[in-house]
Design an enzyme around this catalytic site. Structure first.
Site, PDB file in Angstrom:
ATOM      1  N   ALA A  77     -42.937  71.336 -34.824  1.00 49.14           N
ATOM      2  CA  ALA A  77     -43.096  70.259 -33.842  1.00 49.14           C
ATOM      3  C   ALA A  77     -42.811  70.745 -32.425  1.00 49.14           C
ATOM      4  O   ALA A  77     -43.419  70.270 -31.466  1.00 49.14           O
ATOM      5  CB  ALA A  77     -42.209  69.070 -34.195  1.00 49.14           C
ATOM      6  N   THR A  78     -41.900  71.699 -32.269  1.00 46.95           N
ATOM      7  CA  THR A  78     -41.615  72.214 -30.925  1.00 46.95           C
ATOM      8  C   THR A  78     -42.871  72.824 -30.316  1.00 46.95           C
ATOM      9  O   THR A  78     -43.233  72.530 -29.166  1.00 46.95           O
ATOM     10  CB  THR A  78     -40.480  73.267 -30.966  1.00 46.95           C
ATOM     11  OG1 THR A  78     -39.318  72.649 -31.514  1.00 46.95           O
ATOM     12  CG2 THR A  78     -40.175  73.808 -29.585  1.00 46.95           C
ATOM     13  N   ASN A 157     -34.322  61.289 -33.411  1.00 52.31           N
ATOM     14  CA  ASN A 157     -33.637  62.127 -34.389  1.00 52.31           C
ATOM     15  C   ASN A 157     -32.125  61.921 -34.402  1.00 52.31           C
ATOM     16  O   ASN A 157     -31.470  62.267 -35.366  1.00 52.31           O
ATOM     17  CB  ASN A 157     -33.943  63.607 -34.107  1.00 52.31           C
ATOM     18  CG  ASN A 157     -33.740  63.969 -32.659  1.00 52.31           C
ATOM     19  OD1 ASN A 157     -34.396  63.418 -31.765  1.00 52.31           O
ATOM     20  ND2 ASN A 157     -32.825  64.875 -32.394  1.00 52.31           N
ATOM     21  N   THR A 245     -52.869  84.524 -37.506  1.00 49.16           N
ATOM     22  CA  THR A 245     -53.229  84.356 -38.909  1.00 49.16           C
ATOM     23  C   THR A 245     -52.544  83.138 -39.497  1.00 49.16           C
ATOM     24  O   THR A 245     -51.336  82.958 -39.322  1.00 49.16           O
ATOM     25  CB  THR A 245     -52.829  85.620 -39.703  1.00 49.16           C
ATOM     26  OG1 THR A 245     -53.521  86.730 -39.136  1.00 49.16           O
ATOM     27  CG2 THR A 245     -53.174  85.479 -41.182  1.00 49.16           C
ATOM     28  N   CYS A 330     -27.543  67.634 -31.201  1.00 44.62           N
ATOM     29  CA  CYS A 330     -28.836  68.215 -30.921  1.00 44.62           C
ATOM     30  C   CYS A 330     -28.845  69.065 -29.689  1.00 44.62           C
ATOM     31  O   CYS A 330     -29.846  69.657 -29.317  1.00 44.62           O
ATOM     32  CB  CYS A 330     -29.902  67.145 -30.943  1.00 44.62           C
ATOM     33  SG  CYS A 330     -30.290  66.842 -32.669  1.00 44.62           S
TER      34      CYS A 330
END
Ligand code: PLP
Length: 384
Positions: A77-78, A157, A245, A330
């Site tokens: 997500a970052t 979060n 890849t 966090c």
């Protein structure tokens, strides 16, 4: 009850991988499995891997009401927040340079906004209500004629608070502003439907929903939002927007995790909400306890609780057999008080008395009861 391995109450930081997911991932690693490079479509091994990647893309797309061609694989997500926000801002620069974000966004969004400020974008950070909600009228007040982009998270979060994205999405749609939604915490906890939310960009990852770490995706409603603004160049994978890849096993894991999340959503959420109710009822028997956020406008698996006159570091030491996060959680690299709780109006003292309980699919009623008792004892002891 004495536990050698601590009880896990930090699901909002990451979840364990579901056994069914891990089993499937194993099939895409070794000689006996489909280990090929998904870009090597000229031979069998590559084609098998590519088929698995595209099946997973369909699963992830389906689970958020998107089309497969709207899903770009990232490392999490970052990276999705970085690609979405930097890409849209730079691509739309000729239309304006103003961005709106909530003060309670994850650092994955806030730090991107700070980086964009260095590129001479200006950002308005909207303050939430004391319960952590972004009032759509406050959001509307932050709009300027040169606003091109807004970023509002779906589920927080730290507090579990759910934002009214659909309402904000109507405002952005009406004003032709690109809306990015950080939905890293939403999948498996509540329905995520991109059209209903009005999201133009949406960031998700696997490891908050019983999938592996290091894989995520960005939903892009319309390719014109990002143009050709890639962050990682080299090889033209993912429509030229994200080279490298593709990690077949990670992607298959994310697809499987999202499929299970969708199938189990109703049952999981009901059971986990009952656990939250039980935990909060139990913790409220401890005097001087408060909840940060909103009990009702909040997902089932997160409870952010403060204990008057108790230092959360001391509390966590007392509760060494329970894995928890503190009010500094966090930002724990910096050990700063939580910017989320600060924005909601809590004092540094209150933030220093706060812990986050987060739990999920593998949490039992017995574990909840153990935590209630252990916390009550620890708080009593520390207040002596
Ligand atoms: C975990 C999380 C992120 C970052 O996701 P990664 O996949 O770990 O990079 C971003 N936003 C929110 C709300 C999160 O909970």
């Amino acid at each position: 009850m004495q536990n050698k391995t601590p009880l896990y109450f930090d699901y909002a930081a990451t979840t364990p991988v579901d056994n069914q997911v891990a089993d499937r991932m194993m099939h895409y690693l070794t000689m006996a499995g489909d280990f090929g490079n998904p870009a090597s479509v000229n031979h069998h091994f590559g084609r098998q891997a590519k088929a698995a990647v595209e099946a997973a893309r369909r699963q992830v797309a389906n689970s958020i009401g998107a089309k497969p061609a709207q899903i770009i694989w990232t490392s999490g997500a970052t990276e999705s927040c970085n690609l979405g926000l930097k890409g849209a801002a730079r691509n739309l620069r000729q239309n304006g340079s103003h961005i709106i974000a909530a003060q309670t966004e994850h650092k994955a969004v806030l730090d991107v906004c700070h980086a964009l400020e260095q590129e001479d974008f200006s950002v308005t950070y909207v303050k939430p209500t004391p319960s952590g909600l972004i009032d759509p009228s406050e959001f509307e007040e932050a709009l300027r004629p040169d606003t091109i982009l807004a970023s509002i998270m779906h589920v927080n979060n730290e507090t579990g608070v759910i934002q009214d994205i659909a309402n904000i999405g109507q405002i952005t749609k009406h004003r032709n502003i690109v809306l990015h939604v950080d939905a890293a915490q939403s999948v498996g906890k509540l329905p995520v439907a991109v059209e209903q939310l009005g999201a133009d960009l949406l960031s998700i990852c696997a490891h908050k929903a019983y999938g592996p770490k290091g894989i995520g995706a960005l939903y892009v409603r319309d390719p014109s939002v990002l143009g050709k603004q890639a962050l990682i160049h080299g090889g033209g994978h993912e429509w030229g927007l994200r080279a490298g890849t593709l990690p077949t096993h990670q992607i298959v894991g994310m697809g499987q995790a999202f499929k299970i999340a969708e199938e189990e959503l109703t049952a999981d959420e009901l059971r986990i909400s009952q656990l939250k109710q039980r935990l909060w009822t139990g913790l409220q028997t401890v005097p001087g306890t408060w909840l940060s956020g909103s009990f009702d406008k909040c997902v089932g698996g997160i409870l952010n609780v403060g204990f008057e006159d108790v230092n959360c570091e001391d509390l966590m030491l007392e509760l060494s057999d329970i894995a928890l996060s503190s009010g500094a959680a966090c930002s724990s690299f910096a050990q700063e008080p939580s910017h989320v709780l600060k924005a909601m109006g809590l004092s540094d003292d209150q933030i220093g008395s706060t812990v986050r309980f987060s739990f999920g699919r593998f949490t039992s009623t017995e574990e909840i009861d153990y935590v209630i008792e252990a916390v009550a004892d620890a708080v009593k002891k520390l207040r002596k």
